[in-house]
Design a protein around this motif. Structure first.
Motif, PDB file in Angstrom:
ATOM      1  N   LEU A 112       0.835  -1.204   0.000  1.00  0.00           N
ATOM      2  CA  LEU A 112       0.000   0.000   0.000  1.00  0.00           C
ATOM      3  C   LEU A 112       0.865   1.248   0.000  1.00  0.00           C
ATOM      4  CD1 LEU A 112      -2.841  -0.475   2.654  1.00  0.00           C
ATOM      5  CD2 LEU A 112      -3.076  -0.338   0.187  1.00  0.00           C
ATOM      6  N   ASP A 113       0.430   2.245  -0.747  1.00  0.00           N
ATOM      7  CA  ASP A 113       1.133   3.527  -0.714  1.00  0.00           C
ATOM      8  C   ASP A 113       0.696   4.309   0.530  1.00  0.00           C
ATOM      9  OD1 ASP A 113      -0.980   5.800  -1.764  1.00  0.00           O
ATOM     10  OD2 ASP A 113      -1.392   3.799  -2.566  1.00  0.00           O
ATOM     11  N   ILE A 114       1.476   5.289   0.908  1.00  0.00           N
ATOM     12  CA  ILE A 114       1.247   6.047   2.135  1.00  0.00           C
ATOM     13  C   ILE A 114      -0.107   6.751   2.114  1.00  0.00           C
ATOM     14  CG2 ILE A 114       2.507   8.095   1.322  1.00  0.00           C
ATOM     15  CD1 ILE A 114       2.520   6.853   4.945  1.00  0.00           C
ATOM     16  N   LYS A 115      -0.506   7.278   0.977  1.00  0.00           N
ATOM     17  CA  LYS A 115      -1.771   8.016   0.883  1.00  0.00           C
ATOM     18  C   LYS A 115      -2.966   7.097   1.158  1.00  0.00           C
ATOM     19  CE  LYS A 115      -4.350  11.047  -2.180  1.00  0.00           C
ATOM     20  NZ  LYS A 115      -4.440  11.653  -3.490  1.00  0.00           N
ATOM     21  N   SER A 116      -2.985   5.941   0.539  1.00  0.00           N
ATOM     22  CA  SER A 116      -4.079   4.979   0.751  1.00  0.00           C
ATOM     23  C   SER A 116      -4.081   4.478   2.191  1.00  0.00           C
ATOM     24  CB  SER A 116      -3.941   3.794  -0.197  1.00  0.00           C
ATOM     25  OG  SER A 116      -4.030   4.207  -1.527  1.00  0.00           O
ATOM     26  N   TYR A 117      -2.901   4.191   2.695  1.00  0.00           N
ATOM     27  CA  TYR A 117      -2.769   3.704   4.070  1.00  0.00           C
ATOM     28  C   TYR A 117      -3.317   4.725   5.059  1.00  0.00           C
ATOM     29  CZ  TYR A 117      -0.448   2.404   8.448  1.00  0.00           C
ATOM     30  OH  TYR A 117      -0.187   2.089   9.755  1.00  0.00           O
ATOM     31  N   GLN A 118      -2.891   5.967   4.937  1.00  0.00           N
ATOM     32  CA  GLN A 118      -3.323   7.000   5.869  1.00  0.00           C
ATOM     33  C   GLN A 118      -4.822   7.259   5.769  1.00  0.00           C
ATOM     34  OE1 GLN A 118      -0.664  10.201   4.791  1.00  0.00           O
ATOM     35  NE2 GLN A 118       0.729   9.717   6.477  1.00  0.00           N
ATOM     36  N   ALA A 119      -5.346   7.303   4.560  1.00  0.00           N
ATOM     37  CA  ALA A 119      -6.783   7.539   4.384  1.00  0.00           C
ATOM     38  C   ALA A 119      -7.602   6.419   5.018  1.00  0.00           C
ATOM     39  CB  ALA A 119      -7.109   7.668   2.902  1.00  0.00           C
ATOM     40  N   ALA A 120      -7.165   5.194   4.824  1.00  0.00           N
ATOM     41  CA  ALA A 120      -7.882   4.050   5.392  1.00  0.00           C
ATOM     42  C   ALA A 120      -7.779   4.049   6.915  1.00  0.00           C
ATOM     43  CB  ALA A 120      -7.329   2.749   4.818  1.00  0.00           C
ATOM     44  N   LYS A 121      -6.602   4.380   7.437  1.00  0.00           N
ATOM     45  CA  LYS A 121      -6.435   4.407   8.897  1.00  0.00           C
ATOM     46  C   LYS A 121      -7.325   5.467   9.543  1.00  0.00           C
ATOM     47  CE  LYS A 121      -3.690   2.411  11.246  1.00  0.00           C
ATOM     48  NZ  LYS A 121      -3.693   1.150  12.016  1.00  0.00           N
ATOM     49  N   VAL A 122      -7.456   6.618   8.897  1.00  0.00           N
ATOM     50  CA  VAL A 122      -8.327   7.676   9.427  1.00  0.00           C
ATOM     51  C   VAL A 122      -9.767   7.165   9.528  1.00  0.00           C
ATOM     52  CG1 VAL A 122      -9.352   9.928   8.898  1.00  0.00           C
ATOM     53  CG2 VAL A 122      -6.886   9.610   8.737  1.00  0.00           C
ATOM     54  N   VAL A 123     -10.235   6.490   8.495  1.00  0.00           N
ATOM     55  CA  VAL A 123     -11.587   5.937   8.505  1.00  0.00           C
ATOM     56  C   VAL A 123     -11.727   4.916   9.632  1.00  0.00           C
ATOM     57  CG1 VAL A 123     -13.234   4.505   7.227  1.00  0.00           C
ATOM     58  CG2 VAL A 123     -12.001   6.338   6.056  1.00  0.00           C
ATOM     59  N   LEU A 124     -10.750   4.043   9.775  1.00  0.00           N
ATOM     60  CA  LEU A 124     -10.826   3.016  10.819  1.00  0.00           C
ATOM     61  C   LEU A 124     -10.809   3.622  12.216  1.00  0.00           C
ATOM     62  CD1 LEU A 124      -8.555   0.148   9.442  1.00  0.00           C
ATOM     63  CD2 LEU A 124     -11.046   0.339   9.369  1.00  0.00           C
ATOM     64  N   ILE A 125      -9.993   4.624  12.426  1.00  0.00           N
ATOM     65  CA  ILE A 125      -9.938   5.280  13.736  1.00  0.00           C
ATOM     66  C   ILE A 125     -11.289   5.909  14.065  1.00  0.00           C
ATOM     67  CG2 ILE A 125      -8.937   7.249  14.980  1.00  0.00           C
ATOM     68  CD1 ILE A 125      -6.265   6.510  13.486  1.00  0.00           C
ATOM     69  N   LYS A 126     -11.865   6.604  13.093  1.00  0.00           N
ATOM     70  CA  LYS A 126     -13.167   7.247  13.294  1.00  0.00           C
ATOM     71  C   LYS A 126     -14.241   6.202  13.611  1.00  0.00           C
ATOM     72  CE  LYS A 126     -15.640   8.433   9.836  1.00  0.00           C
ATOM     73  NZ  LYS A 126     -16.266   8.947   8.635  1.00  0.00           N
ATOM     74  N   GLU A 127     -14.267   5.122  12.848  1.00  0.00           N
ATOM     75  CA  GLU A 127     -15.263   4.073  13.062  1.00  0.00           C
ATOM     76  C   GLU A 127     -15.058   3.356  14.397  1.00  0.00           C
ATOM     77  OE1 GLU A 127     -18.001   3.328  11.321  1.00  0.00           O
ATOM     78  OE2 GLU A 127     -17.572   4.975   9.949  1.00  0.00           O
ATOM     79  N   HIS A 128     -13.809   3.136  14.758  1.00  0.00           N
ATOM     80  CA  HIS A 128     -13.519   2.468  16.029  1.00  0.00           C
ATOM     81  C   HIS A 128     -13.980   3.342  17.197  1.00  0.00           C
ATOM     82  CE1 HIS A 128     -11.128   0.703  19.312  1.00  0.00           C
ATOM     83  NE2 HIS A 128     -11.275  -0.424  18.623  1.00  0.00           N
ATOM     84  N   GLU A 129     -13.687   4.634  17.132  1.00  0.00           N
ATOM     85  CA  GLU A 129     -14.128   5.552  18.185  1.00  0.00           C
ATOM     86  C   GLU A 129     -15.650   5.563  18.294  1.00  0.00           C
ATOM     87  OE1 GLU A 129     -12.315   9.263  17.106  1.00  0.00           O
ATOM     88  OE2 GLU A 129     -10.392   8.708  17.998  1.00  0.00           O
ATOM     89  N   HIS A 130     -16.316   5.516  17.157  1.00  0.00           N
ATOM     90  CA  HIS A 130     -17.778   5.475  17.156  1.00  0.00           C
ATOM     91  C   HIS A 130     -18.286   4.214  17.865  1.00  0.00           C
ATOM     92  CE1 HIS A 130     -21.893   5.894  15.773  1.00  0.00           C
ATOM     93  NE2 HIS A 130     -21.831   4.665  15.302  1.00  0.00           N
ATOM     94  N   GLU A 131     -17.680   3.076  17.571  1.00  0.00           N
ATOM     95  CA  GLU A 131     -18.086   1.813  18.200  1.00  0.00           C
ATOM     96  C   GLU A 131     -17.835   1.842  19.711  1.00  0.00           C
ATOM     97  OE1 GLU A 131     -19.797  -0.841  16.894  1.00  0.00           O
ATOM     98  OE2 GLU A 131     -19.982   0.540  15.204  1.00  0.00           O
ATOM     99  N   VAL A 132     -16.708   2.407  20.129  1.00  0.00           N
ATOM    100  CA  VAL A 132     -16.392   2.492  21.557  1.00  0.00           C
ATOM    101  C   VAL A 132     -17.424   3.374  22.262  1.00  0.00           C
ATOM    102  CG1 VAL A 132     -14.714   3.369  23.237  1.00  0.00           C
ATOM    103  CG2 VAL A 132     -13.941   1.978  21.299  1.00  0.00           C
ATOM    104  N   ARG A 133     -17.747   4.522  21.649  1.00  0.00           N
ATOM    105  CA  ARG A 133     -18.764   5.410  22.244  1.00  0.00           C
ATOM    106  C   ARG A 133     -20.108   4.706  22.338  1.00  0.00           C
ATOM    107  NH1 ARG A 133     -16.367   9.339  19.001  1.00  0.00           N
ATOM    108  NH2 ARG A 133     -18.002   9.107  17.450  1.00  0.00           N
ATOM    109  N   LYS A 134     -20.461   3.967  21.304  1.00  0.00           N
ATOM    110  CA  LYS A 134     -21.727   3.234  21.290  1.00  0.00           C
ATOM    111  C   LYS A 134     -21.751   2.181  22.403  1.00  0.00           C
ATOM    112  CE  LYS A 134     -22.793   0.560  17.772  1.00  0.00           C
ATOM    113  NZ  LYS A 134     -23.162   0.109  16.414  1.00  0.00           N
TER     114      LYS A 134
END
Length: 73
Positions: free
Chosen positions: A43-65
């Motif tokens: 994976l290139d850095i741009k794809s990696y970072q974009a995907a990680k941002v999405v995962l972090i946001k979704e994970h935080e949402h699940e933890v809050r839920k």
């Protein structure tokens, strides 16, 4: 890349399908797989970072839920 579905489709391009049975765990496994693909220079850095941002946001949402369901709020 904006949604968890987008991350799933990215991983699917590399033959990775993740289903653990709990959304939070799925997100965590996707993060581990992304890390592995990036370290392997697949994976290139741009794809990696974009995907990680999405995962972090979704994970935080699940933890809050989870926390709100445990406290009854």
């Amino acid at each position: 890349m904006e949604t968890l579905y987008d991350v799933q489709q990215l991983l699917k391009r590399y033959g990775t399908y993740i289903y653990v049975g709990k959304r939070k765990w799925d997100i965590e496994m996707m993060g581990i797989e992304l890390d592995s693909l990036y370290r392997a220079q697949i994976l290139d850095i741009k794809s990696y970072q974009a995907a990680k941002v999405v995962l972090i946001k979704e994970h935080e949402h699940e933890v809050r839920k989870e926390n709100s369901s445990q406290t009854g709020i």
